[in-house]
Design a protein around this motif. Structure first.
Motif, PDB file in Angstrom:
ATOM      1  N   THR A   5     -27.739   0.720  19.648  1.00 35.37           N
ATOM      2  CA  THR A   5     -26.732   0.791  18.607  1.00 35.37           C
ATOM      3  C   THR A   5     -25.343   0.711  19.219  1.00 35.37           C
ATOM      4  O   THR A   5     -25.003   1.464  20.108  1.00 35.37           O
ATOM      5  CB  THR A   5     -26.863   2.124  17.848  1.00 35.37           C
ATOM      6  OG1 THR A   5     -28.217   2.261  17.465  1.00 35.37           O
ATOM      7  CG2 THR A   5     -25.966   2.146  16.637  1.00 35.37           C
ATOM      8  N   THR A   6     -24.559  -0.214  18.744  1.00 37.34           N
ATOM      9  CA  THR A   6     -23.174  -0.310  19.201  1.00 37.34           C
ATOM     10  C   THR A   6     -22.314   0.518  18.265  1.00 37.34           C
ATOM     11  O   THR A   6     -22.405   0.380  17.042  1.00 37.34           O
ATOM     12  CB  THR A   6     -22.713  -1.778  19.168  1.00 37.34           C
ATOM     13  OG1 THR A   6     -23.634  -2.540  19.918  1.00 37.34           O
ATOM     14  CG2 THR A   6     -21.324  -1.909  19.766  1.00 37.34           C
ATOM     15  N   LEU A   7     -21.512   1.381  18.856  1.00 45.14           N
ATOM     16  CA  LEU A   7     -20.652   2.239  18.041  1.00 45.14           C
ATOM     17  C   LEU A   7     -19.276   1.586  17.949  1.00 45.14           C
ATOM     18  O   LEU A   7     -18.673   1.253  18.975  1.00 45.14           O
ATOM     19  CB  LEU A   7     -20.562   3.623  18.661  1.00 45.14           C
ATOM     20  CG  LEU A   7     -21.896   4.353  18.752  1.00 45.14           C
ATOM     21  CD1 LEU A   7     -21.778   5.583  19.642  1.00 45.14           C
ATOM     22  CD2 LEU A   7     -22.392   4.755  17.366  1.00 45.14           C
ATOM     23  N   VAL A   8     -18.823   1.405  16.742  1.00 48.02           N
ATOM     24  CA  VAL A   8     -17.560   0.704  16.528  1.00 48.02           C
ATOM     25  C   VAL A   8     -16.552   1.682  15.950  1.00 48.02           C
ATOM     26  O   VAL A   8     -16.725   2.171  14.824  1.00 48.02           O
ATOM     27  CB  VAL A   8     -17.753  -0.483  15.544  1.00 48.02           C
ATOM     28  CG1 VAL A   8     -16.452  -1.260  15.397  1.00 48.02           C
ATOM     29  CG2 VAL A   8     -18.881  -1.376  16.007  1.00 48.02           C
ATOM     30  N   TYR A   9     -15.530   2.022  16.718  1.00 53.06           N
ATOM     31  CA  TYR A   9     -14.477   2.897  16.218  1.00 53.06           C
ATOM     32  C   TYR A   9     -13.254   2.786  17.111  1.00 53.06           C
ATOM     33  O   TYR A   9     -13.312   2.216  18.207  1.00 53.06           O
ATOM     34  CB  TYR A   9     -14.963   4.357  16.145  1.00 53.06           C
ATOM     35  CG  TYR A   9     -15.334   4.967  17.464  1.00 53.06           C
ATOM     36  CD1 TYR A   9     -16.596   4.769  18.020  1.00 53.06           C
ATOM     37  CD2 TYR A   9     -14.421   5.741  18.182  1.00 53.06           C
ATOM     38  CE1 TYR A   9     -16.935   5.321  19.244  1.00 53.06           C
ATOM     39  CE2 TYR A   9     -14.761   6.302  19.408  1.00 53.06           C
ATOM     40  CZ  TYR A   9     -16.018   6.084  19.928  1.00 53.06           C
ATOM     41  OH  TYR A   9     -16.353   6.621  21.146  1.00 53.06           O
ATOM     42  N   MET A  48     -18.488   9.400  22.255  1.00 48.88           N
ATOM     43  CA  MET A  48     -18.109   9.603  20.849  1.00 48.88           C
ATOM     44  C   MET A  48     -18.182  11.083  20.475  1.00 48.88           C
ATOM     45  O   MET A  48     -17.343  11.575  19.703  1.00 48.88           O
ATOM     46  CB  MET A  48     -18.988   8.792  19.906  1.00 48.88           C
ATOM     47  CG  MET A  48     -18.376   8.716  18.513  1.00 48.88           C
ATOM     48  SD  MET A  48     -19.241   7.622  17.414  1.00 48.88           S
ATOM     49  CE  MET A  48     -20.613   8.640  16.966  1.00 48.88           C
TER      50      MET A  48
ATOM     51  N   ASP B  23     -18.128   0.584  11.290  1.00 42.35           N
ATOM     52  CA  ASP B  23     -19.302   0.170  10.515  1.00 42.35           C
ATOM     53  C   ASP B  23     -20.094   1.407  10.072  1.00 42.35           C
ATOM     54  O   ASP B  23     -19.794   2.539  10.455  1.00 42.35           O
ATOM     55  CB  ASP B  23     -20.183  -0.783  11.339  1.00 42.35           C
ATOM     56  CG  ASP B  23     -20.675  -0.142  12.629  1.00 42.35           C
ATOM     57  OD1 ASP B  23     -20.563   1.095  12.764  1.00 42.35           O
ATOM     58  OD2 ASP B  23     -21.160  -0.874  13.503  1.00 42.35           O
ATOM     59  N   ALA B  25     -23.144   2.319  10.731  1.00 50.46           N
ATOM     60  CA  ALA B  25     -23.931   3.015  11.764  1.00 50.46           C
ATOM     61  C   ALA B  25     -23.060   4.007  12.520  1.00 50.46           C
ATOM     62  O   ALA B  25     -23.483   5.130  12.823  1.00 50.46           O
ATOM     63  CB  ALA B  25     -24.532   1.991  12.732  1.00 50.46           C
ATOM     64  N   THR B  26     -21.827   3.629  12.823  1.00 53.88           N
ATOM     65  CA  THR B  26     -20.927   4.529  13.551  1.00 53.88           C
ATOM     66  C   THR B  26     -20.522   5.705  12.672  1.00 53.88           C
ATOM     67  O   THR B  26     -20.460   6.844  13.124  1.00 53.88           O
ATOM     68  CB  THR B  26     -19.679   3.753  14.028  1.00 53.88           C
ATOM     69  OG1 THR B  26     -20.101   2.586  14.723  1.00 53.88           O
ATOM     70  CG2 THR B  26     -18.835   4.603  14.953  1.00 53.88           C
ATOM     71  N   ALA B  29     -23.377   8.006  12.710  1.00 49.34           N
ATOM     72  CA  ALA B  29     -23.514   8.706  13.998  1.00 49.34           C
ATOM     73  C   ALA B  29     -22.508   9.850  14.085  1.00 49.34           C
ATOM     74  O   ALA B  29     -22.836  10.941  14.560  1.00 49.34           O
ATOM     75  CB  ALA B  29     -23.312   7.718  15.145  1.00 49.34           C
TER      76      ALA B  29
END
Lengths: 356, 320
Positions: A5-9, A48, B23, B25-26, B29
């Motif tokens: 899973t790539t976390l995008v923030y 994160m 997104d 998913a983030t 999470a």
């Protein structure tokens, strides 16, 4: 702990980075339990978790097996952020008061008796018997140095208290700190509950000083730090670790950001070994070293599988690094007869080797 | 740490605002780190493109919102019952084939976790009190580090020599606990409760600090963890011992091996000599326990009304 899973923030802080070690060094950098914050192999989920803790101002509770790297993280974050760093290890004898301040009543009693015998009329000052705890240093370094004394106090100014980790912290931001509260699960259940208020309000009262009320609160007022994106972030990060020998009180856990450090797979273990032992040009981590590290990682994986079934202690990353360090230094290969067996017993199996 | 309460929705919004997750998913999470689980919301169907033909009238509400009608078996249809081919009770016993009987019965499917939890009887302690009760049971009153100022001043004022600094006692789990579980016939109905209780102790005190043994009737006759019976060994001096036992009260009348009062008193005496406290957790009311025993051991009723405060008062008396 790699993930698909790539976390995008938008990060508050730059990606946490390792510091290049001096080439061929054999100095204290090679300390098996690193607390200098120079090396740490982390993954995006962990970064994160740190960012969410900074964004919300909540303590970061790290769970995981012994030797999974929980205790090393706080120093690594502190070095990356330029925050001061403090740590305390909890034992079954620890009390919440130890983290705030200690009062040396016995020394005060001895001093009172001495003065009484000498007919010395000078009153004793409570400030002289106060020793600031780690949270006092974290919340307000200046107040801790003065042991709570202020200019309007009726008592003379006490000798400055000695700051933990003073040399390193002198180079760090004055109003920003990371504190590690290590192995909280070793404490009796009263301790986490007693920390709820100081950690929740970032303030506490020092009740042993009778001269005037002394309140310790986060220095610098309510002004938060600013992250890379311009968003506010906490000036204080509390990192708490637990080996989960005991469950922590639910009320405490509910107030924390919780992250579990999973045991790394074989390839990540090899990466961790490379990070720790690559010292070119004198001691490069070449093909031969990588092969050895991978073989030990596979052996560790097998051992963990066998021992998990019988619910015995599982060797972790710390034991793996010890085994690789010893094998590299002593030139011992996996399956290399009695020498390897002895090394394995000493580093991976430890007290359980007879049962294997 | 901006406020002292539990993590709440504001923390989630703060983290989303500060970190701007890009997104779903983030976002999820981040929510999980804070202890939230995001519900999946089905997006609404896109509006239909305008059409020249008028839309069909909506279906009657009853067909849209109610489940389809239940099919009713036609009148007179024969109901299917499972008919056992086991021999009737009236049949003579001899001539039966036990093997055939077992095979004739279909094994029931194992209940899933949720069903098992729903079907299992409630725990003997109130669930919301269980953790505190277990912690209280395992704790011992030990000298702490805080100085007992009142006693100190009293001794000094009285001119008594100060041989040691008096310390305030505090309850601690630091000594660990020896847990002795009675598996005699009288405790069979409580087998599942004993397992749950053992797990509570491991969670509260720490698995490494709980020494657990099984026994039948009285630990002095031997204890076992798996198959082999061993001689019971007292724990390190001071470590509290908790025996989960009915003290023989629930054993069937023909269970002649039940332990005597003397045996339990002998056990309590051995432990007291080593500074350990024996607490018996019994599913039977205190009134049923012989008075000679109830006076000498810390007896706690393993039942719903039992509270931590009651247990603490009782243990304070025994810990002195």
């Amino acid at each position: 702990m790699s993930t698909d899973t790539t976390l995008v923030y938008t990060g508050l802080i730059a990606p946490l980075a390792n510091e290049a070690l001096p080439p061929g060094s054999g100095e204290a950098l090679d300390a098996p339990d690193r607390r200098d914050g120079r090396l740490y192999d982390y993954d995006p989920q962990l970064q994160m978790a740190v960012e969410v803790a900074l964004a919300t101002g909540r303590p970061l509770l790290l769970r995981g097996e012994p030797g999974s790297g929980k205790s090393s993280l706080a120093a690594f974050i502190a070095r990356n952020l330029g925050y001061r760093y403090y740590e305390t290890v909890i034992t079954s004898q620890s009390s919440a008061q130890d983290l705030l301040w200690k009062y040396d009543l016995v020394r005060r009693l001895a001093d009172a008796q001495t003065r009484g015998a000498q007919d010395d009329p000078t009153p004793l000052s409570d400030y002289d018997y106060i020793e600031p705890g780690v949270l006092w240093w974290v919340f307000d370094r200046a107040s801790a140095t003065r042991r709570g004394w202020q200019a309007d106090s009726t008592c003379p100014e006490p000798a400055p208290a000695g700051e933990p980790n003073a040399a390193l912290n002198a180079t760090r931001a004055a109003d920003h700190a990371v504190v590690l509260i290590d192995e909280l699960d070793k404490a009796d259940p009263d301790l986490p509950n007693a920390l709820l208020v100081p950690l929740g309000s970032m303030a506490f009262d020092v009740t042993d000083i009778r001269d005037r009320p002394v309140k310790v609160a986060l220095a610098g007022g309510a002004t938060p730090a600013e992250g890379r994106s311009g968003q506010p972030m906490s000036r204080l990060l509390v990192v708490i670790t637990t080996n989960e020998e005991r469950e922590l009180p639910p009320a405490f856990v509910r107030r924390c950001i919780v992250h579990r450090l999973e045991h790394p797979g074989i390839e990540r273990l090899v990466d961790i070994a490379r990070l720790h032992f690559n010292r070119p040009p004198k001691r490069p981590f070449g093909e031969e070293q990588e092969k050895l590290a991978r073989e030990i990682a596979k052996r560790l994986d097998t051992l963990r599988g066998e021992r998990a079934e019988s619910r015995r202690r599982l060797p972790g990353t710390a034991e793996y690094l010890d085994a690789v360090r010893a094998a590299l230094t002593l030139g011992i290969g996996v399956g290399g007869g009695p020498a390897w067996e002895a090394l394995q017993r000493a580093t991976l199996l430890k007290d359980d080797w007879q049962a294997t | 740490m901006k406020h002292g309460g539990d993590i709440w929705l504001g923390d989630l919004l703060s983290s989303w605002q500060a970190l701007a997750p890009g997104d779903e998913a983030t976002r999820a999470a981040m929510a999980r780190l804070l202890g939230f689980e995001l519900a999946t919301v089905q997006p609404e169907a896109p509006a239909a493109a305008p059409s020249a033909t008028p839309p069909a009238p909506p279906a009657p509400e009853t067909t849209a919102r109610h489940p389809p009608p239940v099919e009713v078996s036609p009148a007179g249809a024969k109901q299917q019952y499972f008919v056992s081919d086991l021999p009737r009770a009236s049949e003579p016993l001899y001539g039966r084939d036990p093997q055939r009987e077992w095979q004739a019965v279909e094994a029931l499917a194992r209940a899933d976790t949720a069903t098992r939890a729903a079907m299992s009887p409630p725990e003997l302690f109130r669930p919301e009190w269980a953790r505190t009760l277990v912690t209280t049971l395992a704790a011992r009153l030990q000298p702490g580090r805080a100085i007992d100022e009142v006693r100190l001043v009293r001794d000094l004022a009285g001119g008594h020599p100060l041989e040691r600094i008096p310390r305030l006692p505090r309850w601690t789990l630091g000594l660990g606990v020896q847990l002795l579980i009675d598996v005699a016939p009288g405790m069979e109905p409580f087998a599942a409760d004993q397992i749950a209780l053992s797990e509570h102790f491991a969670e509260a005190v720490g698995e490494a600090h709980v020494e657990e043994w099984l026994f039948a009737d009285c630990p002095l006759r031997g204890v076992f963890a798996e198959a082999d019976t061993e001689v019971w060994q007292p724990p390190q001096p001071g470590v509290p011992v908790i025996a989960v036992s009915d003290l023989g009260l629930g054993a069937p009348a023909d269970h002649l091996a039940r332990a005597s009062v003397q045996e339990w008193l002998e056990l309590a005496g051995q432990l007291a000599a080593r500074g350990s406290r024996l607490t018996v957790l019994s599913p039977w009311p205190r009134a049923r326990v012989p008075a000679a025993l109830a006076e000498r051991i810390a007896l706690v009723e393993w039942d719903r009304p039992t509270s931590a405060a009651q247990v603490r008062r009782l243990l304070e008396r025994h810990d002195g």
